[in-house]
Design a protein around this motif. Structure first.
Motif, PDB file in Angstrom:
ATOM      1  N   LYS A 241       0.774  -1.046   0.088  1.00  0.00           N
ATOM      2  CA  LYS A 241      -0.030   0.109   0.106  1.00  0.00           C
ATOM      3  C   LYS A 241       0.801   1.109   0.092  1.00  0.00           C
ATOM      4  O   LYS A 241       1.850   1.274   0.694  1.00  0.00           O
ATOM      5  CB  LYS A 241      -0.921   0.162   1.219  1.00  0.00           C
ATOM      6  CG  LYS A 241      -2.280   0.532   0.835  1.00  0.00           C
ATOM      7  CD  LYS A 241      -3.157   0.276   2.390  1.00  0.00           C
ATOM      8  CE  LYS A 241      -4.507   0.071   1.987  1.00  0.00           C
ATOM      9  NZ  LYS A 241      -5.442  -0.017   2.898  1.00  0.00           N
ATOM     10  N   GLY A 242       0.581   2.178  -0.834  1.00  0.00           N
ATOM     11  CA  GLY A 242       1.246   3.419  -0.774  1.00  0.00           C
ATOM     12  C   GLY A 242       2.653   3.416  -1.558  1.00  0.00           C
ATOM     13  O   GLY A 242       3.170   4.327  -1.329  1.00  0.00           O
ATOM     14  N   SER A 243       2.732   2.347  -2.432  1.00  0.00           N
ATOM     15  CA  SER A 243       3.789   2.140  -3.039  1.00  0.00           C
ATOM     16  C   SER A 243       3.813   1.329  -4.143  1.00  0.00           C
ATOM     17  O   SER A 243       2.559   0.736  -4.425  1.00  0.00           O
ATOM     18  CB  SER A 243       5.119   1.376  -2.258  1.00  0.00           C
ATOM     19  OG  SER A 243       6.107   0.913  -2.999  1.00  0.00           O
ATOM     20  N   SER A 244       4.631   1.201  -5.359  1.00  0.00           N
ATOM     21  CA  SER A 244       4.193   0.485  -6.486  1.00  0.00           C
ATOM     22  C   SER A 244       4.912  -0.838  -6.317  1.00  0.00           C
ATOM     23  O   SER A 244       5.204  -1.636  -7.625  1.00  0.00           O
ATOM     24  CB  SER A 244       5.042   1.070  -7.938  1.00  0.00           C
ATOM     25  OG  SER A 244       6.271   1.587  -7.769  1.00  0.00           O
ATOM     26  N   THR A 245       5.366  -1.235  -5.317  1.00  0.00           N
ATOM     27  CA  THR A 245       6.493  -2.518  -5.161  1.00  0.00           C
ATOM     28  C   THR A 245       5.269  -3.465  -5.029  1.00  0.00           C
ATOM     29  O   THR A 245       4.093  -3.296  -4.283  1.00  0.00           O
ATOM     30  CB  THR A 245       6.843  -2.426  -3.756  1.00  0.00           C
ATOM     31  OG1 THR A 245       7.882  -1.087  -4.009  1.00  0.00           O
ATOM     32  CG2 THR A 245       7.882  -3.586  -3.537  1.00  0.00           C
ATOM     33  N   VAL A 246       5.685  -4.736  -5.328  1.00  0.00           N
ATOM     34  CA  VAL A 246       4.921  -6.015  -5.225  1.00  0.00           C
ATOM     35  C   VAL A 246       5.771  -7.119  -4.495  1.00  0.00           C
ATOM     36  O   VAL A 246       6.731  -7.352  -5.092  1.00  0.00           O
ATOM     37  CB  VAL A 246       4.149  -6.549  -6.763  1.00  0.00           C
ATOM     38  CG1 VAL A 246       3.593  -7.708  -6.447  1.00  0.00           C
ATOM     39  CG2 VAL A 246       3.440  -5.432  -7.292  1.00  0.00           C
ATOM     40  N   LEU A 247       5.255  -7.691  -3.610  1.00  0.00           N
ATOM     41  CA  LEU A 247       5.897  -8.699  -2.787  1.00  0.00           C
ATOM     42  C   LEU A 247       5.528  -9.914  -3.526  1.00  0.00           C
ATOM     43  O   LEU A 247       4.219 -10.351  -3.875  1.00  0.00           O
ATOM     44  CB  LEU A 247       5.643  -9.060  -1.393  1.00  0.00           C
ATOM     45  CG  LEU A 247       5.710  -7.727  -0.544  1.00  0.00           C
ATOM     46  CD1 LEU A 247       5.246  -7.757   0.945  1.00  0.00           C
ATOM     47  CD2 LEU A 247       7.418  -7.401  -0.426  1.00  0.00           C
ATOM     48  N   LYS A 248       6.261 -10.675  -4.381  1.00  0.00           N
ATOM     49  CA  LYS A 248       6.141 -11.976  -5.193  1.00  0.00           C
ATOM     50  C   LYS A 248       5.820 -13.264  -4.328  1.00  0.00           C
ATOM     51  O   LYS A 248       6.436 -13.263  -3.206  1.00  0.00           O
ATOM     52  CB  LYS A 248       7.385 -12.259  -5.994  1.00  0.00           C
ATOM     53  CG  LYS A 248       7.701 -10.833  -6.950  1.00  0.00           C
ATOM     54  CD  LYS A 248       6.555 -10.937  -8.010  1.00  0.00           C
ATOM     55  CE  LYS A 248       6.783  -9.890  -8.897  1.00  0.00           C
ATOM     56  NZ  LYS A 248       5.741  -9.481  -9.913  1.00  0.00           N
ATOM     57  N   VAL A 249       5.341 -14.076  -4.882  1.00  0.00           N
ATOM     58  CA  VAL A 249       5.130 -15.534  -4.441  1.00  0.00           C
ATOM     59  C   VAL A 249       6.310 -16.078  -4.021  1.00  0.00           C
ATOM     60  O   VAL A 249       7.243 -15.949  -4.908  1.00  0.00           O
ATOM     61  CB  VAL A 249       4.264 -16.255  -5.315  1.00  0.00           C
ATOM     62  CG1 VAL A 249       4.186 -17.753  -4.816  1.00  0.00           C
ATOM     63  CG2 VAL A 249       3.026 -15.649  -5.879  1.00  0.00           C
TER      64      VAL A 249
ATOM     65  N   VAL B  83      12.579  -4.497   1.452  1.00  0.00           N
ATOM     66  CA  VAL B  83      11.332  -3.626   1.616  1.00  0.00           C
ATOM     67  C   VAL B  83      11.287  -2.688   2.662  1.00  0.00           C
ATOM     68  O   VAL B  83      10.805  -1.605   2.824  1.00  0.00           O
ATOM     69  CB  VAL B  83      10.220  -4.576   1.418  1.00  0.00           C
ATOM     70  CG1 VAL B  83       8.662  -3.636   1.608  1.00  0.00           C
ATOM     71  CG2 VAL B  83      10.121  -5.159   0.051  1.00  0.00           C
ATOM     72  N   GLY B  84      11.569  -3.454   3.937  1.00  0.00           N
ATOM     73  CA  GLY B  84      11.579  -2.802   5.102  1.00  0.00           C
ATOM     74  C   GLY B  84      10.564  -3.395   6.062  1.00  0.00           C
ATOM     75  O   GLY B  84       9.991  -4.566   5.855  1.00  0.00           O
ATOM     76  N   PRO B  85      10.026  -2.879   7.140  1.00  0.00           N
ATOM     77  CA  PRO B  85       9.231  -3.424   8.114  1.00  0.00           C
ATOM     78  C   PRO B  85       7.890  -3.357   7.421  1.00  0.00           C
ATOM     79  O   PRO B  85       7.348  -2.598   6.704  1.00  0.00           O
ATOM     80  CB  PRO B  85       9.017  -2.173   9.303  1.00  0.00           C
ATOM     81  CG  PRO B  85       9.899  -0.994   8.778  1.00  0.00           C
ATOM     82  CD  PRO B  85      10.925  -1.541   7.561  1.00  0.00           C
TER      83      PRO B  85
END
Length: 109
Positions: free
Chosen positions: A65-73, A96-98
């Motif tokens: 949320k609030g970013s264009s980052t996607v955490l992958k499978v 990514v961080g916390p």
């Protein structure tokens, strides 16, 4: 007459005790009253019990949320901490961080 608790699922008063479990004959729900009072039990997507310090992997792509980052499978998350709330896993993801995650989107390694 005994003072057994009502079923937490259907509120039936016809519960009975079998060793340390309470059972509802109407809906089939089983629960342990002592376990409910102490600590909540957190489970992953496969039903495995999670503990503080476990390593888990993501089972679904998750947008941050609030970013264009996607955490992958398959992203591995080490040393999780369980907390109360909607997002019940508090962790730190490399690069990514916390982050806070829901236990329904992870599986225990």
């Amino acid at each position: 007459m005994s003072q057994l608790p009502n079923c937490p699922e259907c509120q039936s008063s016809y519960t009975y005790e079998d060793r340390e479990l309470f059972i509802c004959p109407e809906c089939g729900h089983e629960w342990n009253l002592a376990q409910e009072d102490d600590n909540p039990v957190y489970k992953d997507a496969n039903g495995n019990v999670l503990n503080d310090g476990d390593t888990v992997t993501l089972i679904k792509d998750l947008k941050v949320k609030g970013s264009s980052t996607v955490l992958k499978v398959g992203t591995k998350v080490k040393n999780i901490r369980l907390v109360d709330g909607d997002h019940d896993i508090d962790c730190k993801i490399d690069g990514v961080g916390p982050m806070k995650l829901k236990s329904q989107f992870v599986k225990k390694v």
